[in-house]
Design a protein around this motif. Structure first.
Motif, mmCIF file in Angstrom:
data_model
loop_
_atom_site.group_PDB
_atom_site.id
_atom_site.type_symbol
_atom_site.label_atom_id
_atom_site.label_comp_id
_atom_site.label_asym_id
_atom_site.label_seq_id
_atom_site.Cartn_x
_atom_site.Cartn_y
_atom_site.Cartn_z
ATOM 1 N N GLU A 142 0.814 -1.111 -0.021
ATOM 2 C CA GLU A 142 0.067 0.120 -0.222
ATOM 3 C C GLU A 142 1.000 1.100 -0.205
ATOM 4 N N GLY A 143 2.013 0.986 0.776
ATOM 5 C CA GLY A 143 2.892 2.318 0.861
ATOM 6 C C GLY A 143 3.436 2.602 -0.572
ATOM 7 N N PHE A 144 3.931 1.602 -1.369
ATOM 8 C CA PHE A 144 4.501 2.082 -2.512
ATOM 9 C C PHE A 144 3.255 1.835 -3.798
ATOM 10 N N LYS A 145 2.052 1.776 -3.400
ATOM 11 C CA LYS A 145 0.924 1.714 -4.155
ATOM 12 C C LYS A 145 1.101 2.975 -5.299
ATOM 13 N N GLN A 146 1.408 4.086 -4.563
ATOM 14 C CA GLN A 146 1.479 5.504 -5.575
ATOM 15 C C GLN A 146 2.991 5.715 -5.995
ATOM 16 N N PHE A 147 3.781 4.805 -6.546
ATOM 17 C CA PHE A 147 4.874 4.749 -6.871
ATOM 18 C C PHE A 147 5.193 5.815 -7.911
ATOM 19 N N ASP A 148 6.177 7.005 -7.517
ATOM 20 C CA ASP A 148 6.271 8.212 -8.331
ATOM 21 C C ASP A 148 7.165 7.761 -9.397
ATOM 22 N N ARG A 149 6.974 7.792 -10.736
ATOM 23 C CA ARG A 149 7.541 7.261 -11.793
ATOM 24 C C ARG A 149 8.707 8.238 -12.148
ATOM 25 N N SER A 150 8.497 9.721 -12.117
ATOM 26 C CA SER A 150 9.294 10.527 -12.369
ATOM 27 C C SER A 150 10.138 10.968 -11.317
ATOM 28 N N ASN A 151 11.553 11.103 -11.641
ATOM 29 C CA ASN A 151 12.499 11.541 -10.322
ATOM 30 C C ASN A 151 13.595 12.242 -10.880
ATOM 31 N N ILE A 152 14.107 13.453 -10.432
ATOM 32 C CA ILE A 152 15.050 14.056 -10.872
ATOM 33 C C ILE A 152 16.331 13.857 -9.600
ATOM 34 N N GLY A 153 17.467 13.805 -10.010
ATOM 35 C CA GLY A 153 18.532 13.408 -9.099
ATOM 36 C C GLY A 153 19.705 14.000 -9.516
ATOM 37 N N VAL A 154 20.844 13.862 -8.822
ATOM 38 C CA VAL A 154 22.204 14.447 -8.940
ATOM 39 C C VAL A 154 23.128 13.143 -9.243
ATOM 40 N N THR A 155 24.239 13.414 -9.858
ATOM 41 C CA THR A 155 24.969 12.261 -10.105
ATOM 42 C C THR A 155 26.615 12.633 -10.049
ATOM 43 N N GLY A 156 27.646 11.908 -9.622
ATOM 44 C CA GLY A 156 28.837 12.467 -9.905
ATOM 45 C C GLY A 156 29.737 11.288 -9.636
ATOM 46 N N GLY A 157 31.063 11.509 -10.169
ATOM 47 C CA GLY A 157 31.926 10.247 -10.373
ATOM 48 C C GLY A 157 33.327 10.549 -10.754
ATOM 49 N N ILE A 158 33.973 9.486 -11.107
ATOM 50 C CA ILE A 158 35.498 9.628 -11.555
ATOM 51 C C ILE A 158 35.307 8.455 -12.828
ATOM 52 N N GLY A 159 36.207 8.619 -13.796
ATOM 53 C CA GLY A 159 36.361 7.818 -14.843
ATOM 54 C C GLY A 159 37.784 7.824 -15.522
ATOM 55 N N ALA A 160 37.818 6.703 -16.665
ATOM 56 C CA ALA A 160 39.115 6.812 -17.109
ATOM 57 C C ALA A 160 38.782 6.184 -18.633
ATOM 58 N N ASP A 161 39.744 6.815 -19.476
ATOM 59 C CA ASP A 161 39.459 6.614 -20.908
ATOM 60 C C ASP A 161 40.791 5.965 -21.289
ATOM 61 N N TYR A 162 40.598 4.764 -22.141
ATOM 62 C CA TYR A 162 41.834 4.217 -22.855
ATOM 63 C C TYR A 162 41.279 4.202 -24.444
ATOM 64 N N LYS A 163 41.967 4.998 -25.290
ATOM 65 C CA LYS A 163 41.483 5.002 -26.626
ATOM 66 C C LYS A 163 40.075 5.037 -26.686
ATOM 67 N N ASN A 164 39.240 4.210 -27.166
ATOM 68 C CA ASN A 164 37.864 4.353 -27.493
ATOM 69 C C ASN A 164 37.023 3.688 -26.241
ATOM 70 N N PHE A 165 37.879 3.029 -25.250
ATOM 71 C CA PHE A 165 37.173 2.592 -24.175
ATOM 72 C C PHE A 165 37.133 3.439 -23.204
ATOM 73 N N THR A 166 35.948 3.495 -22.367
ATOM 74 C CA THR A 166 35.793 4.389 -21.298
ATOM 75 C C THR A 166 35.021 3.598 -19.916
ATOM 76 N N LEU A 167 35.353 3.976 -18.969
ATOM 77 C CA LEU A 167 35.312 3.331 -17.491
ATOM 78 C C LEU A 167 34.756 4.341 -16.757
ATOM 79 N N ASP A 168 33.447 4.400 -16.190
ATOM 80 C CA ASP A 168 32.766 5.190 -15.239
ATOM 81 C C ASP A 168 32.490 4.705 -13.759
ATOM 82 N N PHE A 169 32.900 5.141 -12.695
ATOM 83 C CA PHE A 169 32.353 4.740 -11.450
ATOM 84 C C PHE A 169 31.473 6.125 -10.800
#
Length: 198
Positions: A142-169
């Motif tokens: 019942e508590g999750f019956k009104q599941f809010d489908r739209s959500n805005i958030g913030v994100t951040g992290g670090i990453g590395a690229d090697y030639k055409n490959f990319t890795l993100d955390f």
């Protein structure tokens, strides 16, 4: 809702300023594919529930505009998210849902060579959830019956690229609740591997 629009407006303003200040440089445009894993939990203000991380996955496409050491990256990702709850009586519940996430981040390559980059990034993300399912007691359903489908958030992290490959955390947190009754906001860590086609 005002906080969500302010966060999104600030992100767009930051991107506009970045592009304007780097307008003298010729931007490089890239398109690629990406996949990975996510670890998600939802916070709750209910004293009888404790959120736990669950393992999911993601896949989608990405674009990047390089402006020297700065870059702007946008993605469209399908995420399968899973989280769980533990109640005071010892019972557990599992929550699963699918989401289309559209993150847009601004990043800086603090180590930049022709073939290898180390970078940090931050930005915002819009998420639209669907096909949510909760295997649990009737009270939680019942508590999750009104599941809010739209959500805005913030994100951040670090990453590395090697030639055409990319890795993100990265880390991502929602600014609005997916369940108004339990004040449940999603929190997620993700590890993504991508390949730029050009």
């Amino acid at each position: 809702m005002k906080q969500q629009f302010l966060a999104l407006g600030s992100l767009l303003l930051c991107i506009s300023c970045t592009i304007e200040t780097k307008a003298q440089q010729t931007p490089a445009f890239h398109i690629g594919v990406k996949g990975g894993t996510n670890f998600t939990k939802t916070s709750t203000e209910s004293p009888s529930l404790e959120g736990k991380y669950g393992f999911g996955y993601q896949a989608g496409v990405m674009t990047r505009i390089d402006l020297g050491s700065l870059y702007v990256q946008g993605e469209a990702l399908f995420n399968k998210r899973k989280a769980s709850y533990e109640s005071q009586d010892g019972s557990s519940s599992k929550l699963t849902w699918n989401a289309i996430d559209i993150p847009v981040v601004v990043g800086y390559k603090f180590i930049k060579t022709d073939n290898f980059n180390i970078r940090a990034f931050a930005g915002g993300v819009y998420s639209y959830a669907f096909n949510n399912n909760l295997s649990t007691s009737r009270a939680l359903q019942e508590g999750f019956k009104q599941f809010d489908r739209s959500n805005i958030g913030v994100t951040g992290g670090i990453g590395a690229d090697y030639k055409n490959f990319t890795l993100d955390f990265r880390y991502e947190t929602g600014l609005s609740s997916i369940s108004k009754e339990f004040k449940s906001k999603p929190h997620s860590f993700s590890l993504g591997i991508g390949y730029f086609l050009f």
